[in-house]
Motif scaffolding. Structure first.
Motif, PDB file in Angstrom:
ATOM      1  N   UNK A  45      -1.962 -13.193 -32.694  1.00 60.17           N
ATOM      2  CA  UNK A  45      -1.546 -13.397 -31.303  1.00 60.17           C
ATOM      3  C   UNK A  45      -2.335 -14.538 -30.661  1.00 60.17           C
ATOM      4  N   UNK A  48      -0.972 -17.773 -31.875  1.00 53.35           N
ATOM      5  CA  UNK A  48       0.301 -18.110 -31.242  1.00 53.35           C
ATOM      6  C   UNK A  48       0.159 -18.332 -29.740  1.00 53.35           C
ATOM      7  N   UNK A  50      -0.465 -16.246 -27.483  1.00 53.17           N
ATOM      8  CA  UNK A  50       0.037 -15.149 -26.652  1.00 53.17           C
ATOM      9  C   UNK A  50      -1.113 -14.508 -25.894  1.00 53.17           C
ATOM     10  N   UNK A  67       3.416 -26.394 -26.201  1.00 54.53           N
ATOM     11  CA  UNK A  67       4.809 -25.939 -26.187  1.00 54.53           C
ATOM     12  C   UNK A  67       5.626 -26.591 -27.295  1.00 54.53           C
ATOM     13  N   UNK A  70       5.099 -25.116 -30.698  1.00 50.98           N
ATOM     14  CA  UNK A  70       5.716 -23.806 -30.941  1.00 50.98           C
ATOM     15  C   UNK A  70       7.056 -23.942 -31.657  1.00 50.98           C
ATOM     16  N   UNK A  71       7.722 -25.083 -31.439  1.00 51.12           N
ATOM     17  CA  UNK A  71       9.034 -25.265 -32.065  1.00 51.12           C
ATOM     18  C   UNK A  71       8.911 -25.487 -33.570  1.00 51.12           C
ATOM     19  N   UNK A  75       7.568 -17.108 -35.782  1.00 45.77           N
ATOM     20  CA  UNK A  75       6.648 -15.979 -35.636  1.00 45.77           C
ATOM     21  C   UNK A  75       7.434 -14.677 -35.599  1.00 45.77           C
ATOM     22  N   UNK A  77       6.629 -11.089 -34.881  1.00 51.66           N
ATOM     23  CA  UNK A  77       5.526 -10.228 -34.438  1.00 51.66           C
ATOM     24  C   UNK A  77       5.661  -8.806 -34.977  1.00 51.66           C
ATOM     25  N   UNK A  79       5.091  -6.160 -33.031  1.00 47.45           N
ATOM     26  CA  UNK A  79       5.863  -5.524 -31.960  1.00 47.45           C
ATOM     27  C   UNK A  79       7.119  -6.344 -31.765  1.00 47.45           C
ATOM     28  N   UNK A  80       8.203  -5.914 -32.372  1.00 44.18           N
ATOM     29  CA  UNK A  80       9.390  -6.758 -32.255  1.00 44.18           C
ATOM     30  C   UNK A  80      10.587  -5.932 -31.839  1.00 44.18           C
ATOM     31  N   UNK A  81      11.479  -6.590 -31.165  1.00 45.00           N
ATOM     32  CA  UNK A  81      12.689  -5.920 -30.732  1.00 45.00           C
ATOM     33  C   UNK A  81      13.748  -6.942 -30.430  1.00 45.00           C
ATOM     34  N   UNK A  95      17.743 -17.044 -29.543  1.00 44.01           N
ATOM     35  CA  UNK A  95      16.376 -17.190 -30.046  1.00 44.01           C
ATOM     36  C   UNK A  95      16.172 -18.563 -30.696  1.00 44.01           C
ATOM     37  N   UNK A  98      15.770 -21.312 -27.827  1.00 44.08           N
ATOM     38  CA  UNK A  98      14.458 -21.442 -27.192  1.00 44.08           C
ATOM     39  C   UNK A  98      13.430 -22.001 -28.175  1.00 44.08           C
ATOM     40  N   UNK A  99      13.852 -22.177 -29.438  1.00 43.50           N
ATOM     41  CA  UNK A  99      13.007 -22.916 -30.388  1.00 43.50           C
ATOM     42  C   UNK A  99      13.441 -24.366 -30.455  1.00 43.50           C
TER      43      UNK A  99
ATOM     44  N   UNK B   3      13.925 -24.666 -21.470  1.00 44.65           N
ATOM     45  CA  UNK B   3      13.883 -23.314 -22.016  1.00 44.65           C
ATOM     46  C   UNK B   3      14.103 -22.284 -20.928  1.00 44.65           C
ATOM     47  N   UNK B   6      17.672 -21.861 -20.452  1.00 43.00           N
ATOM     48  CA  UNK B   6      18.302 -21.023 -21.489  1.00 43.00           C
ATOM     49  C   UNK B   6      18.123 -19.552 -21.131  1.00 43.00           C
ATOM     50  N   UNK B 224      11.798  -3.024 -24.726  1.00 43.20           N
ATOM     51  CA  UNK B 224      12.564  -3.398 -25.928  1.00 43.20           C
ATOM     52  C   UNK B 224      11.768  -4.295 -26.861  1.00 43.20           C
ATOM     53  N   UNK B 225      10.566  -4.656 -26.443  1.00 38.28           N
ATOM     54  CA  UNK B 225       9.640  -5.371 -27.333  1.00 38.28           C
ATOM     55  C   UNK B 225      10.136  -6.736 -27.786  1.00 38.28           C
ATOM     56  N   UNK B 226      11.002  -7.362 -27.001  1.00 37.63           N
ATOM     57  CA  UNK B 226      11.447  -8.694 -27.370  1.00 37.63           C
ATOM     58  C   UNK B 226      10.401  -9.718 -26.940  1.00 37.63           C
ATOM     59  N   UNK B 228       7.303 -10.515 -27.289  1.00 35.26           N
ATOM     60  CA  UNK B 228       6.377 -11.312 -28.092  1.00 35.26           C
ATOM     61  C   UNK B 228       7.095 -12.423 -28.840  1.00 35.26           C
ATOM     62  N   UNK B 232       6.425 -16.557 -28.224  1.00 31.56           N
ATOM     63  CA  UNK B 232       6.058 -17.500 -29.278  1.00 31.56           C
ATOM     64  C   UNK B 232       6.913 -18.758 -29.174  1.00 31.56           C
ATOM     65  N   UNK B 233       7.901 -18.745 -28.270  1.00 30.62           N
ATOM     66  CA  UNK B 233       8.759 -19.916 -28.111  1.00 30.62           C
ATOM     67  C   UNK B 233       8.621 -20.569 -26.750  1.00 30.62           C
TER      68      UNK B 233
END
Lengths: 310, 422
Positions: A45, A48, A50, A67, A70-71, A75, A77, A79-81, A95, A98-99, B3, B6, B224-226, B228, B232-233
Motif C-alpha cells: 500500500x 502504491x 495509498x 499520477x 500509476x498508469x 495493482x 489489492x 481488499x478488492x471488490x 477501470x 482510469x488507467x 480521471x 471518468x 464494496x471494497x472497490x 483500493x 491505485x489509479x
C-alpha cells in the motif's frame, strides 16, 4: 524498478513495517512472502501511495510515485471488490479508463481477455451475477488490461480453484516473458515457490531473507538424499562424501558430509548398482522461513510454527 | 481532471440508469400535480345527480321561497332538485315522518327536511336522509334555507333583503408590489408566500436528498471494497469530487426533466386559468436562474460535508447520527421563511443570508420576495465558493484517511488528528 529504502510504518500500538528495504529488478517474478500480518500489504500500500510511510523513501521506475506513474502499474489489492450493479464490460472499461486507456482500446482488449478467462458472453451481465471466483478473474483482468510494466498482486489466488489458479499462473508467466515485472505477495508460500525467481521473506515487519530462489534453496537444502538403490549400500557408505547410510530395504537415506556435492555421490552410486529414484532433500520455503526466524532469534507466531504447509 | 470526469460519468450514469431515478423523477411531479389538481379535478369529475327531497313546512311560508331558491340546474339542463311539499300539521308529523322514512329507506326520495314553525327565531331545521355525507348538496340546501329565513326576518322589520345585502358587502384589499424600478407588480402576500415556500421546499429537499446520496455512495464504496483498486489509479480527490459532481449532475438532470414537465404543464395551466396560471405567469427566468445557482452552491456545500461524514462511517445508521447537526442547519433555514418574508431587508435576514449554511435557501428567498442589492448577492456567491473550497479541503483530508478505515468508527479526536496531519 521498485526500490524501498528504510521504510517504517507505525500504527497505534504496533509497528507494521520496521526499517524495511527492498530492491526489485525489472523483468522478474518476485515473491513477497510471509505469514498473515507480516506487513506485506502495508508495504504494498505504501508502494502504491495509498498510505504514506512514516519514515523512508520509495521509488518506482527510479522516481517517486506520481499520477502518471500509476498508469504504468497494475495493482490487485487484497481488499478488492467491484461495483455489484455494474455490467461486466462497462466495469472493465471503467477501470481501464482510469488507467489512461481509451474506451475503444479498453473494449477491444476486454473482449479478448474475457475470452481468455472463459467469461466470454458475460459482457452485459451485472457483476453480482458472477460467482466469487469469476469476479476474481474480472479483477485480475482489470489489473493487467492496460499492459503495465509492473504489476503488484496481493494474494492473487485466494479463493480460486486449482484450474483457475493455473490459468492465472500461466498468464503471469506470459506477462513476465513479455518483460513485465510481477510482484506476488502471499502467505501461501508453497503456492508460488515454483513461480518466483526471487523472493523476500517477511516476518513482523522485518525482512527475514532475500535472494534468488535457487540460491536460497541451495543454501538451505539439507544434506540428506533419499534414493532407491539396488546395490551394495555399505560400499556407498565407504565413500568419503558420505557420512551415514540408513537402510529401509531398497530405500536408502544417505546423509552427506558437510559441503559434499550430491552429484558426485550419484555418479558413484551408479557405478555400483541401479538407481531408480534420487531426491535431494529440499526444505520447503515454509521450513526455511521458520528455520531462519529461529536462527535469528526472532519471534514466531504460534500458528506459523505449527501449521507446516499452511 | 480527466480521471475525475471518468468518475463523474460513472456515478452519473449509474444513478440515471437506475429504475428508482426514473420512478422518482416521474412520480415526483405527478404526485405534486395530483396534490394541486386532484381536489379540483375530483370536484369536476364527481357527477352531480338529481336530488329528490320532500319538505315538511310547519312554518307554512318557507317552502314556496325555498323551492324558488333551489331552482339550480345540472349540466344537462335538468333541474338539480326535485322538490315537493307534504302538507301536514304538528299532529300529523309523526305519521308523515314514518311514511317518509320508508320512502328514504326504499330510495324513493333522497331525504326530507322538516322545517319547524319557529324557524325564523330559532334558525334550526332538520334534514333526514341516508347519504348525509353529500356535503355539497346539504350545504346548498342549508344556504337556500338561510337565505329564505334571513329574508323573512328582514322583511318582518320592514327591510328589503337585496338592499341589505348590498349594504353589508365587504371590501377586497388588492395588493400591488412596487418593485425596484417603480413599476407595479400584481401579486399579493399569498402568491409570494406560496411560491417562496414551494421553491424553498424544493431546494431543501433536493439538497438534502442528493447530499445524502453522496454520503451513501461513499459508505457503499467502503463496503464494496472497490476503493483500493481506484486509489491505485487516481487521487482520492478525483474520486471524492467525481462522486460529488456526478451526483450533483443527477440532481440537475432531474430539475431539467421537471422543468420540461413544468413548461408543458404551465402552457396547459395558462389556458386553464386559476392559481397555476398566476404562479406560472409570475415566474421569471431570473428566478429560475437564481434557483439553479443556489441549488448548485447549496448542494456542493452540503454534499461536501455529507461526504466527510460518509468517509468516517461504515453504515448508514452510523452516518445518520453524525449528520444530525448538518441536517439541523438545513432544517433551520426552512423554519425562518416567515421572518424573512415579512422583513426581507432586515438585518437578521441580511446576516443570515450571508452565512454559508443558510445562504442557499435564505438568499434565494430574499431574491424571491424583495430583490436585495446586487453586492449582497455577489457577496453571497463569493462566500459560498470560499466555504465550498474550505469544506472540500477538510472533507478531502478526512476522506483520504477514512476511506481506508474499516471497522471501528473513529472518534472526534482521531478525526482532528487526520485533519492536522494531511
Amino acid at each position: 524498478m521498485l526500490s524501498i529504502e528504510n521504510v517504517t510504518k507505525r500504527y497505534e500500538g504496533h509497528t507494521a513495517v520496521d526499517d524495511f528495504s527492498l530492491t526489485i529488478e525489472p523483468g522478474v517474478i518476485y515473491g513477497l512472502l510471509g505469514p498473515n500480518g507480516a506487513g506485506k500489504t502495508t508495504t504494498i500500500r505504501m508502494a502504491m501511495g495509498i498510505i504514506q510511510p512514516d519514515e523512508g523513501k520509495i521509488e518506482i521506475f527510479g522516481e517517486p510515485l506520481s499520477e502518471s506513474l500509476k498508469e504504468r502499474i497494475g495493482y490487485l489489492p487484497e481488499e478488492r471488490g467491484l461495483y455489484r450493479k455494474m455490467k461486466i464490460l462497462d466495469h472493465i472499461i471503467f477501470l481501464a479508463e482510469i488507467k489512461g486507456l481509451s474506451s475503444k482500446t479498453a473494449a477491444e482488449r476486454a473482449g479478448r481477455w474475457l475470452e481468455r478467462v472463459d467469461l466470454a458472453g458475460w459482457e452485459d451481465k451485472p457483476v453480482e451475477a458472477l460467482s466469487k471466483g469469476m469476479q476474481q478473474k474480472i479483477q485480475f483482468v482489470s489489473t493487467i488490461i492496460h499492459e503495465p510494466q509492473m504489476v503488484i498482486l496481493d494474494e492473487p489466488f485466494a479463493g480460486l480453484d486449482p484450474i483457475n489458479t493455473q490459468l492465472l499462473k500461466d498468464i503471469i508467466v506470459e506477462m513476465k516473458d513479455e518483460g513485465c515485472t510481477v510482484i506476488l505477495s502471499t502467505h501461501l508460500m508453497e503456492q508460488v515457490e515454483k513461480l518466483c525467481e526471487r523472493i523476500c521473506l517477511i516476518n513482523r515487519g522485518r525482512k527475514v531473507l532475500e535472494g534468488g530462489l535457487a540460491d536460497i534453496k541451495m543454501r538451505f537444502s539439507k544434506n540428506v538424499v533419499s534414493m532407491r538403490f539396488s546395490g551394495d549400500a555399505r560400499e556407498l557408505e565407504a565413500h568419503p562424501d558420505v557420512e551415514k547410510v540408513s537402510e529401509f530395504g531398497q530405500d536408502l537415506s544417505v546423509t552427506l558430509a558437510e559441503g559434499a556435492d550430491p552429484g558426485v555421490m550419484l555418479r558413484h552410486a551408479l557405478d555400483g548398482g541401479r538407481v531408480d529414484r534420487f531426491e535431494i532433500g529440499e526444505m520447503s520455503l515454509h521450513d526455511i522461513f521458520i528455520a531462519q526466524v529461529r536462527e535469528e532469534g526472532g519471534e514466531l507466531d504460534e500458528e506459523d510454527a505449527d501449521s507446516g504447509q499452511a | 481532471m480527466k480521471k475525475m470526469l471518468i468518475v463523474v460519468r460513472r456515478e452519473y450514469l449509474d444513478r440515471v440508469k437506475k429504475k428508482s431515478f426514473l420512478i422518482g423523477t416521474i412520480l415526483g411531479p405527478i404526485l405534486m400535480g395530483l396534490l394541486i389538481f386532484a381536489p379540483a379535478l375530483l370536484f369536476k369529475l364527481s357527477p352531480e345527480t338529481q336530488t329528490t327531497i320532500t319538505v315538511i313546512d310547519l312554518a307554512g311560508d318557507v317552502y314556496a321561497q325555498m323551492e324558488t331558491s333551489l331552482a339550480d340546474t345540472l349540466d344537462d339542463g335538468t333541474p338539480k332538485f326535485i322538490i315537493r311539499e307534504v302538507e301536514v300539521d304538528v299532529t300529523g308529523l309523526e305519521e308523515a315522518k314514518r311514511v317518509l322514512n320508508l320512502e328514504v329507506e326504499n330510495d324513493a326520495i333522497d331525504g326530507y327536511v322538516v322545517i319547524p314553525a319557529d324557524i325564523p327565531d330559532e334558525g334550526k331545521a332538520v334534514f333526514y336522509g341516508k347519504r348525509i355525507g353529500d356535503i355539497k348538496t346539504l350545504e346548498r340546501i342549508e344556504r337556500a334555507l338561510s337565505n329564505v329565513v334571513i329574508g323573512m326576518r328582514l322583511f318582518s322589520r320592514g327591510l328589503d333583503y337585496s338592499e341589505v345585502k348590498g349594504l353589508v358587502k365587504g371590501v377586497d384589499l388588492e395588493t400591488m408590489q412596487v418593485t425596484d424600478k417603480g413599476a407595479e407588480k400584481r401579486g399579493g402576500f399569498d402568491f409570494i408566500f406560496m411560491s417562496s415556500l414551494l421553491f424553498i421546499m424544493m431546494l431543501y429537499m433536493t439538497i438534502l436528498m442528493w447530499g445524502v446520496a453522496v454520503q451513501r455512495s461513499i459508505i457503499e464504496e467502503k463496503n464494496n471494497r472497490v476503493i483500493e483498486v481506484l486509489l491505485s489509479s487516481l487521487r482520492p480527490e478525483d474520486l471524492l469530487f467525481g462522486k460529488i459532481f456526478g451526483v450533483g449532475a443527477v440532481g440537475l438532470t432531474q430539475y431539467a426533466i421537471w422543468g420540461l414537465f413544468g413548461t408543458i404543464m404551465t402552457a396547459y395551466g395558462l389556458t386553464m386559468g386559476g392559481p397555476v396560471a398566476e404562479l406560472a405567469g409570475n415566474l421569471s427566468f431570473a428566478t429560475l436562474g437564481f434557483f439553479i445557482l443556489y441549488y448548485v452552491l447549496g448542494f456542493l456545500f452540503y454534499a461536501t460535508m455529507f461526504a466527510g461524514i460518509g468517509s468516517v462511517c461504515n453504515t448508514d445508521q452510523e452516518a445518520q447520527q453524525m449528520q444530525t447537526p448538518i441536517v439541523l442547519c438545513l432544517v433551520f433555514t426552512i423554519l425562518v421563511p416567515m421572518m424573512v418574508i415579512q422583513r426581507p431587508d432586515s438585518l437578521f435576514a441580511t446576516v443570515i443570508s450571508l452565512v454559508p449554511f443558510f445562504t442557499p435557501i435564505v438568499m434565494f428567498m430574499r431574491i424571491n420576495v424583495l430583490m436585495p442589492p446586487a453586492w449582497q448577492i455577489a457577496l453571497s456567491v463569493v462566500i459560498m465558493i470560499l466555504a465550498i473550497r474550505f469544506a472540500g479541503k477538510l472533507s478531502a483530508r478526512i476522506f483520504r484517511t477514512g476511506i481506508l478505515m474499516y471497522g471501528k468508527k473513529p472518534d472526534a479526536r482521531e478525526i482532528l488528528k487526520w485533519l492536522k496531519r494531511a
